[in-house]
Design an enzyme around this catalytic site. Structure first.
Site, PDB file in Angstrom:
ATOM      1  N   GLU A 133      19.442  -6.961  -3.915  1.00 22.41           N
ATOM      2  CA  GLU A 133      18.026  -7.195  -4.246  1.00 22.41           C
ATOM      3  C   GLU A 133      17.546  -8.581  -3.813  1.00 22.41           C
ATOM      4  O   GLU A 133      16.409  -8.764  -3.362  1.00 22.41           O
ATOM      5  CB  GLU A 133      17.830  -7.031  -5.765  1.00 22.41           C
ATOM      6  CG  GLU A 133      16.401  -7.131  -6.226  1.00 22.41           C
ATOM      7  CD  GLU A 133      15.510  -6.044  -5.636  1.00 22.41           C
ATOM      8  OE1 GLU A 133      15.738  -4.868  -5.899  1.00 22.41           O
ATOM      9  OE2 GLU A 133      14.584  -6.398  -4.867  1.00 22.41           O
ATOM     10  N   LYS A 154      14.607  -9.383   7.088  1.00 22.44           N
ATOM     11  CA  LYS A 154      14.114  -8.744   5.856  1.00 22.44           C
ATOM     12  C   LYS A 154      13.354  -7.441   6.147  1.00 22.44           C
ATOM     13  O   LYS A 154      13.489  -6.471   5.413  1.00 22.44           O
ATOM     14  CB  LYS A 154      13.235  -9.736   5.093  1.00 22.44           C
ATOM     15  CG  LYS A 154      14.055 -10.920   4.552  1.00 22.44           C
ATOM     16  CD  LYS A 154      13.155 -12.026   4.051  1.00 22.44           C
ATOM     17  CE  LYS A 154      13.965 -13.191   3.491  1.00 22.44           C
ATOM     18  NZ  LYS A 154      13.131 -14.383   3.250  1.00 22.44           N
TER      19      LYS A 154
END
Ligand code: HSE
Length: 436
Positions: A132, A208
């Site tokens: 996460e 990302k």
């Protein structure tokens, strides 16, 4: 009567994030225990720098300098890897998974490059790998896509996913300073690294958006196939023009699924209308907009970097794994899709994307210049929607800014190639794409 499980954690790295994970596990021990029903036990920390061991008051019984001290400890079931983008980090994760240990990492670079082999190894050894903290720090965007939006078909993800570049762009917009000045100030105040390349050249957000794409669609995109531009070429004049046309300039990670299933994945500075949800996201903050067929548009906003916020995401992953272990249930697959269902993405070539464009032509102000530029745009099927030129004395070098209606990237690139050869051009043409 149920037994209290003893779940032992091995932490690699006591840097910005690792030291904060240690702090949360110590300071919030009771809080976490109330949530979980049992305490978490940080058994060992591997950190070769003895100064850090001293600085964070790590008891000698917990301190380790060799990976084997954690990996070969059969009592440790969760390995937390927070040592950064170094080859040893990948080795540690692969080794841990092969030994049947669960892995938590924040390592976006390694996940972007080696995610598929790590997910496969985790599935083979029936363990979890959670990450996460790798995207947008404290914002629970991966868990939200994987679990909160499990019912829907995601069609678009747009993100401001690099705090450093957002801090610089916000500074340029508000203080009307140039890139180099704002970068130097950001470095001085700790918002930009001494070597800012990964942030200002868009490398970090490319990692990302690759991870977000994998979760959003269950499709793998090779990170080196993601189109990337950084923020170094943007001038104060571009900000003034953007403002005049009603736009903000943001470095966006963009991932879109077309109706035929092909994906557009790219990172570049982008004009977004001032009314867009991402326009007011300023400073070092991150924000991610997710669009699904049924859910519509959802916006996530928060701290995308920094030790304490990022560490909360790491600890959330540890808690998820600890719960699964205690309940003896398997975790949700890392991308939310069964491993056999993960596909290779069909990527739309950059030439084939369609966008509205902001074009800055740097020209000598003399008769016939605009006519020549607009003729070339017209011949390439590009329609002008707005135009602005500063009123400087005749003959000066001036920027002409043209906004276009939707056009094909390959046509825009072909026009620029032709225009840049004209003798009145004083510098290469600069473009920004527009996202509404
Ligand atoms: N360097 C990153 C950023 C933070 O500026 O957002 C870590 O992902």
């Amino acid at each position: 009567m149920s037994r209290t499980p003893q779940i032992n954690i091995g932490l690699f790295g006591l840097g910005t994030v690792g030291s904060q994970v240690h702090e949360i596990l110590v300071k919030n021990k009771e809080l976490l225990s109330r949530k979980l029903g049992f305490p978490l036990h940080l058994k060992k920390i591997c950190e070769p720098d003895s100064k850090k061991i001293k600085q964070f008051n790590i008891p000698a019984s917990m301190a380790a300098t060799k990976p084997a001290e954690l990996l070969d400890d059969p009592e440790i079931s969760i390995i937390v890897e927070l040592i950064g983008d170094k080859p040893v980090a990948l080795e540690i994760m692969k080794h841990a998974l092969s030994l049947g240990k669960h892995v938590v990492t924040a390592n976006k670079a390694i996940l972007a490059h080696h995610g598929p082999e790590l997910y496969k190894a985790a599935a083979e050894h029936e363990v979890d790998i959670l990450f996460e903290a790798a995207v947008a720090g404290a914002i629970p965007i991966l868990r939200s896509i994987r679990e909160g939006f499990v019912a829907d078909r995601i069609v678009k993800v747009l993100g401001i996913i690099n705090g450093t570049s957002n801090y610089i762009l916000s500074g340029m917009a508000h203080d009307k300073k140039d890139f180099a000045t704002v970068l130097a100030e950001a470095q001085k105040s700790g918002y930009a690294e001494a070597d800012p390349t990964a942030d200002i050249e868009g490398i970090d957000p490319t990692h990302k958006i690759t991870i977000l794409t994998a979760l959003a669609y269950g499709q793998l995109v090779p990170v080196d196939k993601v189109y990337r531009e950084g923020i170094t070429q943007i001038t104060p004049h571009d900000f003034a023009m953007a403002e005049r046309f009603g736009f903000a300039i943001k470095l966006l990670g963009i991932s879109k699924m077309r109706d035929n299933g092909a994906l557009e994945v790219r990172v570049h500075p982008t004009l977004v209308p001032k009314t867009h949800s991402l326009a007011p996201v300023d400073g070092a903050f991150n924000a991610v907009m997710v669009e699904g067929e049924k859910l519509g548009s959802s916006l996530f906003y928060g701290m995308g970097a920094g030790g304490p916020p990022t560490a909360t995401a790491v600890v959330a992953d540890i808690v998820e794994i600890a719960r699964n272990l205690a309940n003896q249930v398997p975790g949700v697959p890392p991308l939310g899709y069964k491993i056999e269902e993960i596909q290779k993405a069909k990527l739309v070539p950059m030439d084939d994307i369609e966008s509205e464009y902001y074009l800055r032509f740097n020209v000598q102000d003399k008769p016939g210049v605009l006519a020549k530029i607009s003729a070339i745009l017209g011949q390439n099927n590009i329609s002008i929607s707005s135009l602005e030129q500063e009123g400087l004395p005749n003959g000066s070098a001036v920027p002409i800014v043209i906004l276009t209606h939707k056009a094909l990237e390959k046509n825009v690139q072909a026009s620029i190639k032709e225009i840049d050869k004209l003798n009145f051009m004083t510098a290469k043409t600069f473009l920004l794409r527009i996202e509404r």
